[in-house]
Design a protein around this motif. Sequence first.
Motif, mmCIF file in Angstrom:
data_model
loop_
_atom_site.group_PDB
_atom_site.id
_atom_site.type_symbol
_atom_site.label_atom_id
_atom_site.label_comp_id
_atom_site.label_asym_id
_atom_site.label_seq_id
_atom_site.Cartn_x
_atom_site.Cartn_y
_atom_site.Cartn_z
ATOM 1 N N MET A 1 -5.455 -6.495 21.146
ATOM 2 C CA MET A 1 -6.223 -6.037 20.000
ATOM 3 C C MET A 1 -7.278 -7.083 19.668
ATOM 4 S SD MET A 1 -4.617 -4.580 16.441
ATOM 5 C CE MET A 1 -3.496 -3.545 17.387
ATOM 6 N N SER A 2 -8.468 -6.669 19.359
ATOM 7 C CA SER A 2 -9.573 -7.592 19.136
ATOM 8 C C SER A 2 -9.294 -8.515 17.968
ATOM 9 C CB SER A 2 -10.852 -6.797 18.863
ATOM 10 O OG SER A 2 -11.882 -7.653 18.432
ATOM 11 N N GLY A 3 -9.663 -9.819 18.152
ATOM 12 C CA GLY A 3 -9.513 -10.778 17.070
ATOM 13 C C GLY A 3 -10.524 -10.598 15.957
ATOM 14 N N THR A 4 -11.483 -9.718 16.164
ATOM 15 C CA THR A 4 -12.491 -9.484 15.132
ATOM 16 C C THR A 4 -12.223 -8.192 14.337
ATOM 17 O OG1 THR A 4 -13.926 -8.376 16.764
ATOM 18 C CG2 THR A 4 -14.254 -10.732 16.412
ATOM 19 N N ILE A 5 -11.073 -7.563 14.592
ATOM 20 C CA ILE A 5 -10.689 -6.388 13.816
ATOM 21 C C ILE A 5 -10.319 -6.820 12.398
ATOM 22 C CG2 ILE A 5 -8.953 -4.577 13.534
ATOM 23 C CD1 ILE A 5 -10.809 -3.909 15.737
ATOM 24 N N ARG A 6 -10.858 -6.116 11.434
ATOM 25 C CA ARG A 6 -10.571 -6.410 10.038
ATOM 26 C C ARG A 6 -9.955 -5.187 9.368
ATOM 27 N NH1 ARG A 6 -10.778 -10.522 11.942
ATOM 28 N NH2 ARG A 6 -12.310 -12.204 11.663
ATOM 29 N N ARG A 7 -9.062 -5.455 8.413
ATOM 30 C CA ARG A 7 -8.394 -4.399 7.664
ATOM 31 C C ARG A 7 -8.507 -4.676 6.169
ATOM 32 N NH1 ARG A 7 -5.940 -5.039 12.497
ATOM 33 N NH2 ARG A 7 -5.111 -3.152 13.521
ATOM 34 N N ARG A 8 -8.680 -3.608 5.420
ATOM 35 C CA ARG A 8 -8.751 -3.725 3.966
ATOM 36 C C ARG A 8 -8.036 -2.527 3.357
ATOM 37 N NH1 ARG A 8 -12.620 -2.316 -0.355
ATOM 38 N NH2 ARG A 8 -13.751 -1.019 1.140
ATOM 39 N N ASP A 9 -7.098 -2.796 2.464
ATOM 40 C CA ASP A 9 -6.352 -1.733 1.793
ATOM 41 C C ASP A 9 -6.866 -1.567 0.366
ATOM 42 O OD1 ASP A 9 -4.693 -1.266 4.004
ATOM 43 O OD2 ASP A 9 -3.284 -2.827 3.381
ATOM 44 N N PHE A 10 -7.115 -0.339 -0.048
ATOM 45 C CA PHE A 10 -7.608 -0.064 -1.398
ATOM 46 C C PHE A 10 -7.234 1.361 -1.779
ATOM 47 C CE2 PHE A 10 -10.953 1.077 1.568
ATOM 48 C CZ PHE A 10 -11.487 2.251 1.065
ATOM 49 N N PHE A 11 -7.588 1.744 -2.999
ATOM 50 C CA PHE A 11 -7.300 3.077 -3.503
ATOM 51 C C PHE A 11 -8.591 3.765 -3.927
ATOM 52 C CE2 PHE A 11 -3.439 0.674 -4.161
ATOM 53 C CZ PHE A 11 -2.438 1.552 -3.777
ATOM 54 N N VAL A 12 -8.605 5.085 -3.784
ATOM 55 C CA VAL A 12 -9.654 5.908 -4.364
ATOM 56 C C VAL A 12 -8.981 6.924 -5.277
ATOM 57 C CG1 VAL A 12 -11.257 5.633 -2.438
ATOM 58 C CG2 VAL A 12 -9.619 7.530 -2.407
ATOM 59 N N GLU A 13 -9.732 7.449 -6.218
ATOM 60 C CA GLU A 13 -9.181 8.430 -7.149
ATOM 61 C C GLU A 13 -9.788 9.794 -6.879
ATOM 62 O OE1 GLU A 13 -9.012 9.127 -11.946
ATOM 63 O OE2 GLU A 13 -8.450 7.150 -11.177
ATOM 64 N N THR A 14 -8.944 10.801 -6.839
ATOM 65 C CA THR A 14 -9.402 12.156 -6.574
ATOM 66 C C THR A 14 -9.976 12.786 -7.841
ATOM 67 O OG1 THR A 14 -7.288 13.197 -7.139
ATOM 68 C CG2 THR A 14 -7.564 12.396 -4.869
ATOM 69 N N ARG A 15 -10.622 13.929 -7.668
ATOM 70 C CA ARG A 15 -11.201 14.610 -8.822
ATOM 71 C C ARG A 15 -10.147 15.066 -9.822
ATOM 72 N NH1 ARG A 15 -14.826 19.012 -7.995
ATOM 73 N NH2 ARG A 15 -15.571 18.033 -6.088
ATOM 74 N N ASP A 16 -8.867 15.181 -9.369
ATOM 75 C CA ASP A 16 -7.814 15.537 -10.314
ATOM 76 C C ASP A 16 -6.963 14.331 -10.702
ATOM 77 O OD1 ASP A 16 -6.881 15.556 -7.662
ATOM 78 O OD2 ASP A 16 -5.290 16.994 -8.072
ATOM 79 N N GLY A 17 -7.499 13.119 -10.482
ATOM 80 C CA GLY A 17 -6.906 11.918 -11.047
ATOM 81 C C GLY A 17 -5.737 11.324 -10.303
ATOM 82 N N VAL A 18 -5.625 11.542 -8.997
ATOM 83 C CA VAL A 18 -4.535 10.992 -8.191
ATOM 84 C C VAL A 18 -5.049 9.794 -7.395
ATOM 85 C CG1 VAL A 18 -2.829 11.475 -6.387
ATOM 86 C CG2 VAL A 18 -3.457 13.261 -8.031
ATOM 87 N N LEU A 64 -10.721 2.713 18.005
ATOM 88 C CA LEU A 64 -11.995 3.297 17.583
ATOM 89 C C LEU A 64 -12.913 2.223 17.003
ATOM 90 C CD1 LEU A 64 -10.761 6.607 15.901
ATOM 91 C CD2 LEU A 64 -12.022 6.402 18.060
ATOM 92 N N ALA A 65 -12.325 1.267 16.280
ATOM 93 C CA ALA A 65 -13.135 0.222 15.647
ATOM 94 C C ALA A 65 -13.879 -0.615 16.679
ATOM 95 C CB ALA A 65 -12.254 -0.658 14.773
ATOM 96 N N VAL A 66 -13.224 -0.969 17.786
ATOM 97 C CA VAL A 66 -13.902 -1.792 18.783
ATOM 98 C C VAL A 66 -15.039 -1.028 19.453
ATOM 99 C CG1 VAL A 66 -11.887 -3.239 19.215
ATOM 100 C CG2 VAL A 66 -12.271 -1.210 20.634
ATOM 101 N N ARG A 67 -15.030 0.281 19.308
ATOM 102 C CA ARG A 67 -16.115 1.123 19.831
ATOM 103 C C ARG A 67 -17.186 1.378 18.772
ATOM 104 N NH1 ARG A 67 -11.428 2.078 22.437
ATOM 105 N NH2 ARG A 67 -11.470 2.741 24.621
ATOM 106 N N GLY A 68 -17.048 0.716 17.621
ATOM 107 C CA GLY A 68 -18.085 0.789 16.606
ATOM 108 C C GLY A 68 -17.820 1.730 15.455
ATOM 109 N N HIS A 69 -16.653 2.397 15.438
ATOM 110 C CA HIS A 69 -16.344 3.346 14.371
ATOM 111 C C HIS A 69 -15.649 2.633 13.208
ATOM 112 C CE1 HIS A 69 -17.133 6.803 17.038
ATOM 113 N NE2 HIS A 69 -16.506 6.118 17.972
ATOM 114 N N ARG A 70 -16.169 2.791 12.024
ATOM 115 C CA ARG A 70 -15.470 2.347 10.820
ATOM 116 C C ARG A 70 -14.475 3.444 10.446
ATOM 117 N NH1 ARG A 70 -16.653 -1.473 6.847
ATOM 118 N NH2 ARG A 70 -18.559 -1.917 8.040
ATOM 119 N N CYS A 71 -13.180 3.101 10.363
ATOM 120 C CA CYS A 71 -12.133 4.109 10.163
ATOM 121 C C CYS A 71 -11.478 3.959 8.795
ATOM 122 C CB CYS A 71 -11.050 3.978 11.232
ATOM 123 S SG CYS A 71 -11.627 4.299 12.916
ATOM 124 N N TYR A 72 -11.235 5.094 8.166
ATOM 125 C CA TYR A 72 -10.420 5.154 6.954
ATOM 126 C C TYR A 72 -9.151 5.933 7.290
ATOM 127 C CZ TYR A 72 -14.004 3.639 3.530
ATOM 128 O OH TYR A 72 -14.925 2.931 2.797
#
Length: 333
Positions: A1-18, A64-72
């Motif tokens: 796995m590439s040593g330049t792979i980065r990960r970030r965990d966060f939350f988003v809120e849906t239109r119904d507040g979840v 996918l990331a090493v191929r240039g795709h930002r993934c969620y």
Amino acid sequence: MSGTIRRRDFFVETRDGVRIAIREVFDEAADVEARPMILMHGTRIPGLSEYDLDVPHGSLAADLAVRGHRCYIVDARGFGRSERPAEMDLPPTPTKPLVRTLEIVRDLEAAVDHLRDASGYSSVGLFGWGVGGTCVMAFAALWPEKASHLVLYNMVYGAAGGHPKFCHGSQWEDPARPGHFNRPQFGNYTFNAVDMLTRDWDRQIPIADKAAWRDPAIVKAFEQALIDGDPTAKDRDPPTYRSPNGMLEDLFLMGIGHKLVNANQVYAKVMIVRPEFDTLSQKDDMDALTADLINAEEVFCWEPGDTTHYILFDRPEHGRDAMLAEMEAFLAR
């Protein structure tokens, strides 16, 4: 796995507040900037278990990331690290299943809008596993301007009916109400054994030496991720993890011939993946899906021989490398 792979965990809120948990995976040293991708899980498995295991060949997101795709990677409501319905803190009850497939479209909407803003792309690609494929297809039908490519992996559509497992007379049907999900037995949510899916996987591998086909480290990481995805898992012995039953009810309904969305409403490019030994996706159902995709910009059906439902976790020579190559060529179009 590439040593330049980065990960970030966060939350988003849906239109119904979840609050919906997202893991972003990207390669800060990627040579190209490719189509950003949403990765949507299936019926009972949270996102990290399917798309980001920390073992060699265990992370589609990293590949996918090493191929240039930002993934969620998305955890739908009720799954993994996302907010769960309050009922899931109580014992299961024989009431309506929690978190139906079309509710999850709200979670996808929040994730896609965040990814569009973060990446600068007006439209993104979406990968859906099993009923997760139904979710992303429903999203693409509602917001065609936001979805450029769909990868429907082990998809269930609901056109054909007659599914060998999710069918009339099966454990999933209420014996007192034919055509209805068996709520008295399965109820609103389920406690799942962590080895349940591995047993099914073993049955699909056509050789006795399962380790020759599939790295044992993958199985260990997969099952540990299921435990890590539920903070209550270790409260039970042996550990089990919770999942809402809404997608499971929809799977039964599609199995007996109910469509949740009509594919003629999809305008994106579509790739359908159906491995030879997969027992979830059915050929007649996928033929009907292909016939209904009359407005899709492109339809590419890939049915690799000698491959299992879990091709993304099998050894590279047993289909994983071929899957990545076919998908990358599709996403580049």
